[in-house]
Design an enzyme around this catalytic site. Structure first.
Site, PDB file in Angstrom:
ATOM      1  N   HIS A   1       0.839  -1.209   0.000  1.00 31.20           N
ATOM      2  CA  HIS A   1       0.000   0.000   0.000  1.00 31.20           C
ATOM      3  C   HIS A   1       0.877   1.263   0.000  1.00 31.20           C
ATOM      4  O   HIS A   1       0.594   2.226  -0.703  1.00 31.20           O
ATOM      5  CB  HIS A   1      -0.850   0.059   1.277  1.00 31.20           C
ATOM      6  CG  HIS A   1      -1.894  -1.002   1.405  1.00 31.20           C
ATOM      7  ND1 HIS A   1      -2.075  -1.727   2.562  1.00 31.20           N
ATOM      8  CD2 HIS A   1      -2.838  -1.459   0.532  1.00 31.20           C
ATOM      9  CE1 HIS A   1      -3.087  -2.558   2.409  1.00 31.20           C
ATOM     10  NE2 HIS A   1      -3.556  -2.444   1.191  1.00 31.20           N
TER      11      HIS A   1
ATOM     12  N   LYS B   1     -16.278  -5.864   6.150  1.00 33.24           N
ATOM     13  CA  LYS B   1     -15.194  -6.778   6.507  1.00 33.24           C
ATOM     14  C   LYS B   1     -15.059  -6.775   8.010  1.00 33.24           C
ATOM     15  O   LYS B   1     -15.419  -5.794   8.660  1.00 33.24           O
ATOM     16  CB  LYS B   1     -13.861  -6.299   5.930  1.00 33.24           C
ATOM     17  CG  LYS B   1     -13.701  -6.443   4.448  1.00 33.24           C
ATOM     18  CD  LYS B   1     -12.334  -5.930   4.064  1.00 33.24           C
ATOM     19  CE  LYS B   1     -12.053  -6.101   2.585  1.00 33.24           C
ATOM     20  NZ  LYS B   1     -10.754  -5.561   2.223  1.00 33.24           N
TER      21      LYS B   1
ATOM     22  N   ARG C   1      -2.145  -6.345  -8.042  1.00 31.88           N
ATOM     23  CA  ARG C   1      -1.094  -7.329  -7.784  1.00 31.88           C
ATOM     24  C   ARG C   1      -1.132  -8.430  -8.838  1.00 31.88           C
ATOM     25  O   ARG C   1      -0.285  -8.526  -9.679  1.00 31.88           O
ATOM     26  CB  ARG C   1      -1.286  -7.957  -6.386  1.00 31.88           C
ATOM     27  CG  ARG C   1      -0.949  -7.054  -5.256  1.00 31.88           C
ATOM     28  CD  ARG C   1      -1.594  -7.499  -3.986  1.00 31.88           C
ATOM     29  NE  ARG C   1      -3.039  -7.333  -4.060  1.00 31.88           N
ATOM     30  CZ  ARG C   1      -3.869  -7.425  -3.041  1.00 31.88           C
ATOM     31  NH1 ARG C   1      -3.409  -7.729  -1.863  1.00 31.88           N
ATOM     32  NH2 ARG C   1      -5.157  -7.215  -3.191  1.00 31.88           N
TER      33      ARG C   1
ATOM     34  N   SER D   1      -3.161  -7.483   3.295  1.00 39.46           N
ATOM     35  CA  SER D   1      -3.413  -7.312   4.734  1.00 39.46           C
ATOM     36  C   SER D   1      -3.822  -8.644   5.350  1.00 39.46           C
ATOM     37  O   SER D   1      -3.429  -8.961   6.476  1.00 39.46           O
ATOM     38  CB  SER D   1      -4.503  -6.259   4.966  1.00 39.46           C
ATOM     39  OG  SER D   1      -4.079  -5.005   4.495  1.00 39.46           O
TER      40      SER D   1
HETATM   41  P1  ADP Z   1      -9.828  -2.956  -0.427  1.00 40.17           P
HETATM   42  O1  ADP Z   1     -10.614  -3.606   0.635  1.00 40.17           O
HETATM   43  O2  ADP Z   1     -10.412  -1.714  -0.988  1.00 40.17           O
HETATM   44  O3  ADP Z   1      -9.308  -3.886  -1.503  1.00 40.17           O
HETATM   45  P2  ADP Z   1      -7.146  -2.851   0.587  1.00 40.17           P
HETATM   46  O4  ADP Z   1      -6.706  -2.059   1.744  1.00 40.17           O
HETATM   47  O5  ADP Z   1      -7.010  -4.324   0.686  1.00 40.17           O
HETATM   48  O6  ADP Z   1      -8.603  -2.388   0.365  1.00 40.17           O
HETATM   49  O7  ADP Z   1      -6.398  -2.378  -0.722  1.00 40.17           O
HETATM   50  C1  ADP Z   1      -6.484  -1.047  -1.192  1.00 40.17           C
HETATM   51  C2  ADP Z   1      -5.849  -0.985  -2.559  1.00 40.17           C
HETATM   52  O8  ADP Z   1      -4.484  -1.332  -2.464  1.00 40.17           O
HETATM   53  C3  ADP Z   1      -6.467  -1.939  -3.584  1.00 40.17           C
HETATM   54  O9  ADP Z   1      -6.472  -1.310  -4.854  1.00 40.17           O
HETATM   55  C4  ADP Z   1      -5.517  -3.106  -3.590  1.00 40.17           C
HETATM   56  O10 ADP Z   1      -5.523  -3.808  -4.823  1.00 40.17           O
HETATM   57  C5  ADP Z   1      -4.189  -2.367  -3.377  1.00 40.17           C
HETATM   58  N1  ADP Z   1      -3.183  -3.260  -2.844  1.00 40.17           N
HETATM   59  C6  ADP Z   1      -3.298  -4.114  -1.817  1.00 40.17           C
HETATM   60  N2  ADP Z   1      -2.155  -4.809  -1.631  1.00 40.17           N
HETATM   61  C7  ADP Z   1      -1.280  -4.381  -2.582  1.00 40.17           C
HETATM   62  C8  ADP Z   1       0.059  -4.723  -2.940  1.00 40.17           C
HETATM   63  N3  ADP Z   1       0.741  -5.674  -2.297  1.00 40.17           N
HETATM   64  N4  ADP Z   1       0.634  -4.071  -3.980  1.00 40.17           N
HETATM   65  C9  ADP Z   1      -0.078  -3.128  -4.643  1.00 40.17           C
HETATM   66  N5  ADP Z   1      -1.341  -2.764  -4.381  1.00 40.17           N
HETATM   67  C10 ADP Z   1      -1.940  -3.379  -3.358  1.00 40.17           C
END
Ligand code: ADP
Length: 175
Positions: free
Chosen positions: A17, A41, A90, A128
Site C-alpha cells: 500500500h 469486513k 497485484r 493485509s
Molecule cells: P480494499 O478492501 O479496498 O481492496 P485494501 O486495503 O485491501 O482495500 O487495498 C487497497 C488498494 O491497495 C487496492 O487497490 C488493492 O488492490 C491495493 N493493494 C493491496 N495490496 C497491494 C500490494 N501488495 N501491492 C499493490 N497494491 C496493493
C-alpha cells in the site's frame, strides 16, 4: 491541479500500500489516502488506528493527506474535487475486481477516472489478510510492514488474547 483519491480498507497498511501511495503522490499534485470507515469486513483496527498508521507512513510526503470516509467512494472523491481514483493491482485476480469496480464507478460518476498502478514485484503477493494470518500464527512480518505497524499488530493481538481467531475473521491462506 489534479487531486487523486487512493481508497481502501488498509487494515492495516503494508509495504505494498505504501509503495502505491508514494508512487501516486509523485504523479498527482495531491493524493488523498482514504480509509473506508465501514467496510463489509471484519476489521482488526478501528478507523482511527488505521488512519494513524497511514499518517505515520506518509509523514515524509507533504502532498499526501490521510482521511476517513464513508458512503460512496465517488461521492467522497467529488466532494474534494478529485478527478482520479488510484488503485493497486497485484495479480490478475485483482484486475477482474478493479475492472468491475472502475466500470461501476464510471457509471456512477463519469467525471472521475480510475488509474491502476501495478504493484512492485516484491509486494505482488502481499495483502493485509496474509500479514494478519502470518502474525496470528506467530510468524515474522518484518518484511511486510514498517516497524510501527508491526508493533501495532503485536499490541492488538495481545489485547485480543488466545481466542482472537473468533474476533477477527481471516481469509485463510490454507483455504
Ligand atoms: P480494499 O478492501 O479496498 O481492496 P485494501 O486495503 O485491501 O482495500 O487495498 C487497497 C488498494 O491497495 C487496492 O487497490 C488493492 O488492490 C491495493 N493493494 C493491496 N495490496 C497491494 C500490494 N501488495 N501491492 C499493490 N497494491 C496493493
Amino acid at each position: 491541479m489534479t487531486i487523486a483519491v487512493y481508497p481502501g480498507s488498509f487494515d492495516p497498511i503494508h509495504y505494498g500500500h505504501i509503495d502505491i501511495a508514494k508512487r501516486a503522490a509523485k504523479i498527482f499534485d495531491t493524493l488523498i489516502w482514504a480509509a473506508y470507515d465501514r467496510p463489509l469486513k471484519n476489521l482488526m483496527f478501528t478507523t482511527d488506528e488505521r488512519l494513524e498508521l497511514m499518517r505515520q507512513a506518509a509523514q515524509d510526503m507533504p502532498n499526501i493527506r490521510v482521511m476517513p470516509y464513508h458512503g460512496l467512494t465517488v461521492e467522497f472523491a467529488r466532494s474534494l474535487g478529485a478527478t482520479v481514483m488510484v488503485r493497486g493491482i497485484r495479480v490478475t485476480y485483482d484486475f477482474e475486481i478493479e475492472y468491475q469496480t472502475a466500470l461501476t464507478n464510471r457509471q456512477l460518476a463519469d467525471d472521475i477516472d480510475t488509474v491502476c498502478l501495478m504493484t512492485s514485484l516484491k509486494y505482488a503477493f502481499l495483502s493485509s489478510s496474509t500479514l494478519k494470518e502470518v502474525a496470528f500464527l506467530g510468524g515474522p512480518i518484518g518484511e511486510m510492514v514498517p516497524p510501527f505497524v508491526q508493533a501495532a499488530v503485536r499490541k492488538r493481538m495481545a489485547q485480543l488474547g488466545e481466542d482472537r481467531d473468533d474476533k477477527v475473521k481471516l481469509v485463510s491462506l490454507r483455504e
